[in-house]
Design an enzyme around this catalytic site. Structure first.
Site, mmCIF file in Angstrom:
data_model
loop_
_atom_site.group_PDB
_atom_site.id
_atom_site.type_symbol
_atom_site.label_atom_id
_atom_site.label_comp_id
_atom_site.label_asym_id
_atom_site.label_seq_id
_atom_site.Cartn_x
_atom_site.Cartn_y
_atom_site.Cartn_z
ATOM 1 N N CYS A 165 -5.885 0.167 -10.704
ATOM 2 C CA CYS A 165 -4.610 0.527 -9.994
ATOM 3 C C CYS A 165 -3.458 -0.052 -10.644
ATOM 4 C CB CYS A 165 -4.774 0.205 -8.308
ATOM 5 S SG CYS A 165 -5.688 1.217 -7.663
ATOM 6 N N HIS B 217 0.805 -1.234 -0.039
ATOM 7 C CA HIS B 217 -0.094 -0.137 0.218
ATOM 8 C C HIS B 217 0.962 1.243 0.093
ATOM 9 C CE1 HIS B 217 -3.573 2.436 1.125
ATOM 10 N NE2 HIS B 217 -2.791 3.112 1.825
ATOM 11 N N GLU B 218 1.985 1.386 0.958
ATOM 12 C CA GLU B 218 2.922 2.499 1.140
ATOM 13 C C GLU B 218 3.514 2.705 -0.329
ATOM 14 O OE1 GLU B 218 1.772 4.661 2.972
ATOM 15 O OE2 GLU B 218 0.779 3.302 4.498
ATOM 16 N N HIS C 236 -5.858 6.566 -2.934
ATOM 17 C CA HIS C 236 -6.772 5.626 -2.332
ATOM 18 C C HIS C 236 -7.856 5.207 -3.071
ATOM 19 C CE1 HIS C 236 -5.242 6.694 2.066
ATOM 20 N NE2 HIS C 236 -4.531 5.747 1.499
ATOM 21 N N CYS C 237 -7.903 4.012 -3.347
ATOM 22 C CA CYS C 237 -9.050 3.245 -4.104
ATOM 23 C C CYS C 237 -10.140 2.821 -3.109
ATOM 24 C CB CYS C 237 -8.365 2.048 -4.606
ATOM 25 S SG CYS C 237 -9.278 1.047 -6.113
ATOM 26 N N HIS D 282 1.542 4.277 -2.811
ATOM 27 C CA HIS D 282 1.500 5.981 -3.048
ATOM 28 C C HIS D 282 2.921 6.466 -3.503
ATOM 29 C CE1 HIS D 282 -2.173 6.215 -0.617
ATOM 30 N NE2 HIS D 282 -1.633 5.940 0.311
ATOM 31 N N CYS E 232 -9.010 -4.112 -2.825
ATOM 32 C CA CYS E 232 -7.774 -3.527 -3.577
ATOM 33 C C CYS E 232 -6.770 -3.255 -2.540
ATOM 34 C CB CYS E 232 -8.284 -2.223 -4.430
ATOM 35 S SG CYS E 232 -6.518 -1.442 -4.971
ATOM 36 N N CYS F 27 -6.053 -3.673 -7.653
ATOM 37 C CA CYS F 27 -7.241 -4.022 -8.390
ATOM 38 C C CYS F 27 -6.829 -3.529 -9.848
ATOM 39 C CB CYS F 27 -8.364 -3.154 -8.123
ATOM 40 S SG CYS F 27 -8.402 -1.408 -8.372
#
Ligand SMILES: [Zn+2]
Ligand SMILES: [Zn+2]
Length: 177
Positions: free
Chosen positions: A169, A131-132, A141-142, A135, A147, A166
């Site tokens: 993304c 996740h990080e 954010h999704c 970015h 996701c 997803c």
């Protein structure tokens, strides 16, 4: 462009070894470990008994000038993170920048009164790492609940989402530049 994992304070080496190949798989980038731990103490808030995520992120950047210029640096820490407007954070990253950090402090079952669960800790850590890094690759954010870029405020939200991006993304992340 490669990814460098670097400990901030003491981090179990087995955890870093466990998450590295999964982060490489989901981000489709080479991941290597830089074992030189960064001291988190300058970021400690004595009143909150927590560590300022923004200060740690800047220290990580300052200490990582020798990394390849396009490498992403992900700091992994066991200390509890905060920024002044939030009670706590799982992690923080520069949007489209070079660096991100995440904490295992609130990813452990022990934090919620449970017994140690190593597999669950690794699964949660992979999600926060990916996740990080997402970015840093410019992803926001999704809203897709599965996701990995879905924002998570509570541990249940970390558990509900997947480790992968997803389709939308992933298309952004893996688009040729
Ligand atoms: Zn996020
Ligand atoms: Zn997504």
């Amino acid at each position: 462009m490669s990814i460098v994992l670097r400990p901030i304070g003491y981090v179990d080496a087995a955890l870093l070894d466990a998450i590295a190949p999964r982060v490489a798989r989901w981000c489709r980038r080479e991941v290597r470990l830089d074992p030189r731990a960064i001291d988190p103490e300058p970021a400690r808030d004595p009143k909150r008994h927590q560590y300022h995520a923004g200060v740690l992120l800047q220290n990580l950047l300052d200490e990582s000038n020798d990394a390849a210029t396009d490498a992403r640096v992900l700091g992994v820490t066991g200390v509890d993170l905060f920024i002044p407007i939030f009670t706590y954070l799982f992690g923080q990253a520069q949007l489209g920048g070079r660096a991100g950090i995440f904490s295992t402090h609130r990813l452990r079952e022990e934090f919620y009164g449970g017994g140690h669960d190593g597999d669950r800790l690794v699964a949660r850590a992979v999600k926060e790492a990916v996740h990080e890094l997402g970015h840093t690759f410019g992803l926001r954010h999704c809203i897709d609940p599965s996701c990995v870029m879905r924002s998570s405020t509570y541990i249940e939200e970390v558990d509900q989402k997947g480790e992968d991006f997803c389709l939308a993304c992933a298309a952004h992340l893996h688009a040729p530049t």
